[in-house]
Design an enzyme around this catalytic site. Structure first.
Site, PDB file in Angstrom:
ATOM      1  N   PHE A 111       0.820  -1.223   0.000  1.00 27.03           N
ATOM      2  CA  PHE A 111       0.000   0.000   0.000  1.00 27.03           C
ATOM      3  C   PHE A 111       0.850   1.269   0.000  1.00 27.03           C
ATOM      4  O   PHE A 111       0.371   2.346  -0.357  1.00 27.03           O
ATOM      5  CB  PHE A 111      -0.967  -0.006   1.189  1.00 27.03           C
ATOM      6  CG  PHE A 111      -0.364   0.474   2.488  1.00 27.03           C
ATOM      7  CD1 PHE A 111      -0.364   1.815   2.825  1.00 27.03           C
ATOM      8  CD2 PHE A 111       0.238  -0.422   3.363  1.00 27.03           C
ATOM      9  CE1 PHE A 111       0.200   2.256   4.014  1.00 27.03           C
ATOM     10  CE2 PHE A 111       0.801   0.004   4.549  1.00 27.03           C
ATOM     11  CZ  PHE A 111       0.791   1.348   4.875  1.00 27.03           C
ATOM     12  N   LYS A 112       2.118   1.160   0.397  1.00 28.65           N
ATOM     13  CA  LYS A 112       2.993   2.328   0.432  1.00 28.65           C
ATOM     14  C   LYS A 112       3.070   3.024  -0.929  1.00 28.65           C
ATOM     15  O   LYS A 112       3.326   4.215  -0.999  1.00 28.65           O
ATOM     16  CB  LYS A 112       4.408   1.931   0.852  1.00 28.65           C
ATOM     17  CG  LYS A 112       4.539   1.170   2.163  1.00 28.65           C
ATOM     18  CD  LYS A 112       4.305   2.048   3.366  1.00 28.65           C
ATOM     19  CE  LYS A 112       4.810   1.482   4.682  1.00 28.65           C
ATOM     20  NZ  LYS A 112       4.338   0.142   5.064  1.00 28.65           N
ATOM     21  N   ASP A 113       2.843   2.260  -2.014  1.00 25.01           N
ATOM     22  CA  ASP A 113       2.918   2.866  -3.347  1.00 25.01           C
ATOM     23  C   ASP A 113       1.882   3.977  -3.519  1.00 25.01           C
ATOM     24  O   ASP A 113       2.115   4.918  -4.282  1.00 25.01           O
ATOM     25  CB  ASP A 113       2.672   1.804  -4.424  1.00 25.01           C
ATOM     26  CG  ASP A 113       3.852   0.840  -4.576  1.00 25.01           C
ATOM     27  OD1 ASP A 113       5.005   1.283  -4.468  1.00 25.01           O
ATOM     28  OD2 ASP A 113       3.597  -0.362  -4.815  1.00 25.01           O
TER      29      ASP A 113
END
Ligand SMILES: *Cc1c(COP(=O)(O)O)cnc(C)c1O
Length: 461
Positions: A111-113
């Site tokens: 999810f960091k993207d």
């Protein structure tokens, strides 16, 4: 829209300044002076729109005009163009009233993207205007680093240094950080754990000569712009289940408290969220703090959900700031106590936190059992972090639809997933050659001075 520090004495900044600054100069974190509220009509109007359009509507009120509307729309479009799913953040159903929000279709499969790709675009656009050059330093338990490197590799005005705990990230995570060939990418394997890496980043920000000398910028979730980008998928998912007419709950696999804090902001913006549930692995300091009020450090135990192997959750400071009535001096005192082992949350603040967040913990065996159970009942293969969320969510199911955030793709943690359920998760075809690329990494002691000299040397070239 102005940004203030949780410790009360750093300069008040604009959105652009807060994004470029990262950690405040008084050691605090920037938060918006007030959170803009969207009306029920504005939220209803998001139904059926693209992820990008919802992103624009949710984030724009926080920008204070830092980007013109068309420019900002262009940056959002570029940020999510490389995702492997047209919906960007698709919802799938796990069982009666329980949904999984898949946040792992970005270029590094976590999810960091969502935040990193956007912050890469926004920083590049801001730097292009001033001609400035910056040095990004980040600490990672695995996923932030790969997402940051992917977002900044090859950019003209940026060097990116990522510190990860040596031997404590998965092979896929490490290779995503060590195989990019661009000269502005520097992966550092530090002899220590994640908290050591994060502490060295904070030390560098608190060393003003170094900070100003190398023009330090941060992309850890201490950076407000990252939290903001994560608010968007709370809206997109809730709206697809009928918000604002229907209330939803969220369970969030939590480490540094950034993702769940974005949910807290979404709720403050007017999104009707019932429960906001913090799910921890065996490193359960946040679960203990919320349930007992005692926030004490007792060492990180490596787990099969390594991106959550954290003790000092930076963003918890943002929640404490609100819980203590935005009293910067009180937060400064708490954080000084934390340096010597921990603190006890005051009765009033604890009450506010308990009204805001629920929490739960998932052991190692429960994590593996949940991966196997969800595969058997839905054919969905979960990563261990997402499994922590699903297990805790199942303890809180009720009449309100529950959305559990799936924070990474199972192929990022293939060994743990295979051990749990017998299935080997494959990398998507676009990454299939990851294990044949050459690695490039510098092993570093957990020592501020050595890390600082390496950074100075590398950027002087
Ligand atoms: C970073 C991360 C988390 C924890 O998110 P926080 O914002 O740090 O709480 C959970 N799962 C995965 C896969 C991650 O990469």
């Amino acid at each position: 829209m102005r940004y203030i520090s949780t410790r009360g004495t750093a300069p008040v900044l604009t959105f652009g300044e807060a994004m470029m600054t990262g950690l405040a100069r008084d050691g605090g974190l920037y938060v918006p002076e007030s959170v803009p509220v969207l009306t029920a009509q504005e939220i209803s109007a998001m139904a059926g729109l693209s992820y990008e359009e919802i992103a624009f509507r949710v984030m724009k009120p926080f920008l204070g005009g830092f980007f013109a509307d068309d420019e900002f729309k262009g940056l959002i479009a570029a940020a999510y163009a490389g995702f492997g799913h047209a919906a960007r953040a698709p919802l799938v159903q796990l069982g009666p009233n329980h949904f999984l929000l898949e946040l792992f279709h970005g270029p590094t499969l976590a999810f960091k993207d969502f935040a990193m790709q956007l912050i890469g675009q926004m920083m590049q656009a801001a730097l292009a205007k001033t001609g400035e050059r910056i040095t990004i330093v980040g600490a990672t338990s695995g996923d932030t680093g790969s997402a940051a490197i992917e977002a900044f590799r090859g950019l003209a005005n940026v060097d990116v240094f990522i510190m990860y705990p040596h031997g404590r990230v998965s092979d896929v995570q490490r290779r995503q950080m060590t195989t990019p060939v661009e000269a502005n990418v520097h992966a550092l394997a530090v002899d220590g754990d994640f908290d050591d890496c994060q502490a060295r980043v904070k030390d560098m920000f608190n060393d003003f000569d170094f900070r100003d000398g190398v023009r330090l910028a941060g992309v850890n979730s201490i950076n407000w712009a990252r939290v903001l980008a994560q608010v968007v998928y709370y809206f997109s998912s809730a709206v697809s289940l009928g918000a604002p007419d229907r209330t939803v709950s969220f369970t969030v696999p939590t480490g540094n408290f950034g993702d769940i804090f974005a949910g807290y902001i979404a709720r403050k913006m007017g999104l009707p969220i019932d429960q906001l549930i913090v799910a921890t692995n065996q490193n359960d300091i946040l679960h203990r703090a919320i349930s007992t009020g005692v926030h004490d450090l007792n060492g990180v135990k490596p787990s099969i959900s390594p991106s959550m192997d954290i003790q000092v959750s930076s963003n918890f400071e943002r929640a404490l700031f609100d819980a203590y009535g935005r009293d910067g001096a009180a937060i400064t005192a708490l954080m000084a106590e934390l340096k010597s082992g921990g603190f006890t949350i005051s009765q009033g603040a604890l009450q506010m936190l308990r009204e805001t967040f629920a929490s739960g913990r998932c052991s190692e065996t429960e994590t593996s059992a949940t991966i196997a159970q969800v595969l058997a009942t839905t054919a969905e293969v979960l990563c261990p972090h997402s499994a922590v969320g699903v297990k805790v969510a199942m303890e809180h199911l009720g009449p309100v639809p529950m959305i559990t955030l799936a924070t990474a793709h199972p192929a990022k943690f293939p060994d743990a997933v295979q051990a749990a359920c017998g299935v080997r998760a494959n990398l998507p075809p676009r990454m299939a050659d990851l294990f044949t690329r050459n690695e490039r990494v510098t092993r570093m002691p957990n020592d501020l001075k050595s890390i600082q000299s390496l950074i100075r040397e590398r950027i002087a070239r």
